[in-house]
Design an enzyme around this catalytic site. Structure first.
Site, mmCIF file in Angstrom:
data_model
loop_
_atom_site.group_PDB
_atom_site.id
_atom_site.type_symbol
_atom_site.label_atom_id
_atom_site.label_comp_id
_atom_site.label_asym_id
_atom_site.label_seq_id
_atom_site.Cartn_x
_atom_site.Cartn_y
_atom_site.Cartn_z
ATOM 1 N N ASP A 78 0.876 -1.172 0.000
ATOM 2 C CA ASP A 78 0.000 0.000 0.000
ATOM 3 C C ASP A 78 0.912 1.220 0.000
ATOM 4 O OD1 ASP A 78 -1.581 2.175 0.687
ATOM 5 O OD2 ASP A 78 -2.816 1.072 2.107
ATOM 6 N N LYS B 93 -6.316 10.135 -1.682
ATOM 7 C CA LYS B 93 -5.277 10.946 -1.042
ATOM 8 C C LYS B 93 -4.463 11.716 -2.096
ATOM 9 C CE LYS B 93 -6.881 9.084 2.710
ATOM 10 N NZ LYS B 93 -7.297 7.745 2.432
HETATM 11 C C1 LIG Z 1 -2.659 3.922 4.005
HETATM 12 C C2 LIG Z 1 -4.110 3.869 3.666
HETATM 13 N N1 LIG Z 1 -4.559 2.838 2.944
HETATM 14 C C3 LIG Z 1 -5.870 2.726 2.604
HETATM 15 C C4 LIG Z 1 -6.780 3.661 3.014
HETATM 16 C C5 LIG Z 1 -8.223 3.485 2.638
HETATM 17 O O1 LIG Z 1 -8.559 4.335 1.608
HETATM 18 P P1 LIG Z 1 -10.077 4.786 1.293
HETATM 19 O O2 LIG Z 1 -10.496 5.660 2.423
HETATM 20 O O3 LIG Z 1 -9.977 5.462 -0.018
HETATM 21 O O4 LIG Z 1 -10.884 3.528 1.263
HETATM 22 C C6 LIG Z 1 -6.364 4.758 3.741
HETATM 23 C C7 LIG Z 1 -7.330 5.785 4.189
HETATM 24 O O5 LIG Z 1 -7.025 6.642 4.954
HETATM 25 C C8 LIG Z 1 -4.981 4.865 4.092
HETATM 26 O O6 LIG Z 1 -4.526 5.892 4.813
#
Ligand SMILES: Cc1ncc(COP(=O)(O)O)c(C=O)c1O
Length: 435
Positions: free
Chosen positions: A209, A234
């Site tokens: 990720d 983000k």
């Molecule tokens: C590192 C990370 N991965 C995944 C996510 C999940 O993303 P989403 O809110 O677009 O589902 C977030 C959300 O803050 C995050 O900070």
């Protein structure tokens, strides 16, 4: 018939809806649903068109069947594929795969969690095992520890910086090693080449990720990862106005992810895809500036006597500094900075509340600087003791640095820290500040 452009380029509706093919005048509702859908444009539009249509017309049943089977390229139904959504996925694949030999492909999702959950479901089955970083995003943690465990997928959470612990945790059933390029809120840097080596020796995939980094900082596929995924909500979108996710990897792995996406249904909406795609155009501009400001900001606040600790990889004292310098693009260490003032939870909340330029809000990666007191927001399930055990001070405040002028952000933080300093004094090391 279905592509009739005889009226000055105006495209008419589908076969049989336009006005009674046998000469009889159709009823007003039949004519209404068959009204022209707009000019057929031969020129290539400079900007990405938004295809909102959930379905596409075919000249013959065979053409429709061939598109569904993949025997000919085309679009049939929005959950399966959409040109706008695909354009976003292709664009992220181009960014993440810039330095990779061979083809990489992307699949877009309705959110970052949709990308993560679909990927994990696609790569595991009952009896499979996952090794995951202990400091991953909270919902990824609960997905692995809750839902997936219920379906027979076991996860061991480890300190991802302890490579011996990772090595000890993998076993023959390990299908996935899961980590984040940079993790929240301590900005822990993952040793991607070493983790890829461990994962591959065990026959597992390294899934990364990279939300906190973005491809403008680091491209995990270049460092041995099998799949890289993002919350596009983000940095990729970059303006806090679109929700989406994306996964990028080699075609063989991506085929399973695409198939799981189509079955599960978390498709990205075309309007969101348009915004996310547009965001990518300024990604390097925004992120380069955000990273530079973050480094300047981190150094400035670390020197303030009210500050106990600052976590940012640009600081030479950060444990991940050397690794980041090796894996990340020059001078870019990410744009999240975590500042922990002396005085614990109360001081941290007062510090955040005292800011005037930065805004208290969830999320990160946008043009505005956003802050949150970690212990009462993203990590609210954890006691002060368990926060400390995870290397997070109870007073920690996370800054997602935006594109504002650095001097304004720094002055804002220093003014709020001055007010904190009047009330809370360093417990045992007056004036100390460390990375
Ligand atoms: C590192 C990370 N991965 C995944 C996510 C999940 O993303 P989403 O809110 O677009 O589902 C977030 C959300 O803050 C995050 O900070």
């Amino acid at each position: 018939m279905s592509h009739d452009t005889s009226s000055g380029g105006i495209r008419h509706g589908g076969t049989g809806h336009g006005g009674g093919g046998d000469g009889a005048r159709a009823g007003e509702n039949t004519r209404a649903v068959g009204l022209p859908t707009g000019p057929a444009v031969d020129e290539r539009p400079l900007r990405l068109p938004v295809y909102r249509s959930t379905t596409y017309e075919f000249a013959t049943s065979q053409e429709y069947a061939d598109v569904l089977d993949g025997a000919r390229p085309g679009y049939s139904y929005a959950r399966i594929d959409n040109p706008t959504t695909e354009a976003f996925a292709y664009a992220v694949a181009a960014l993440e795969g810039a330095g990779v030999d061979g083809e990489v492909r992307g699949q877009a999702f309705a959110s970052g969690m949709a990308a993560i959950s679909t990927t994990l479901l696609a790569l595991t089955a009952a009896g499979a095992h996952v090794v995951a970083s202990r400091s991953i995003y909270g919902n990824t943690y609960s997905l692995l520890d809750g839902l997936l465990r219920r379906f027979g997928v076991a996860t061991d959470f480890v300190d991802i910086t302890d490579l011996d612990a990772v090595r000890a945790a993998v076993r023959p059933e390990t299908a996935v090693v899961f980590t984040e390029t940079l993790s929240n809120p301590t900005m822990t840097v993952s040793d991607l080449p070493a983790l890829a080596g461990i994962a591959h020796a065990a026959g597992a995939a390294l899934v990364v990720d990279s939300t906190f980094a973005s491809p403008a900082v680091c491209r995990p596929l270049e460092h041995g990862a099998d799949l890289v995924l993002h919350s596009g909500t983000k940095y990729l979108g970059g303006h806090s106005d679109a929700t989406g996710g994306v996964v990028v990897g080699r075609p063989d792995t991506m085929a399973a992810i695409r198939s799981a996406r189509v079955d599960l249904g978390p498709c990205l909406a075309p309007d969101e895809a348009f915004l996310l795609h547009r965001g990518l155009e300024t990604l390097p501009l925004r992120v380069a500036r955000q990273c530079a400001t973050a480094a300047e900001f981190a150094a400035a606040v670390a020197a303030h006597p009210a500050v106990e600790r600052v976590d940012h990889p640009a600081l030479p004292t950060h444990p991940g500094h050397g690794l980041a310098a090796r894996l990340f693009d020059a001078g870019r260490y990410g744009a999240v900075v975590t500042v922990t003032p002396h005085g614990g939870r109360e001081a941290g909340m007062a510090f955040a509340d005292g800011l005037r330029v930065a805004t208290i809000a969830a999320s990160l990666g946008g043009t505005h600087t956003l802050v949150g007191h970690v212990g009462s927001t993203t990590h609210r399930q954890m006691s002060d003791d368990s926060l400390q055990a995870a290397g997070i001070g109870p007073g920690a405040v996370r800054f997602s640095i935006g594109v504002e002028d650095p001097a304004d952000l720094i002055a804002d933080a220093l003014a709020s820290l001055d007010r904190c300093a009047e009330q809370w004094r360093p417990a045992d090391r007056p004036g100390a500040a460390e990375g």
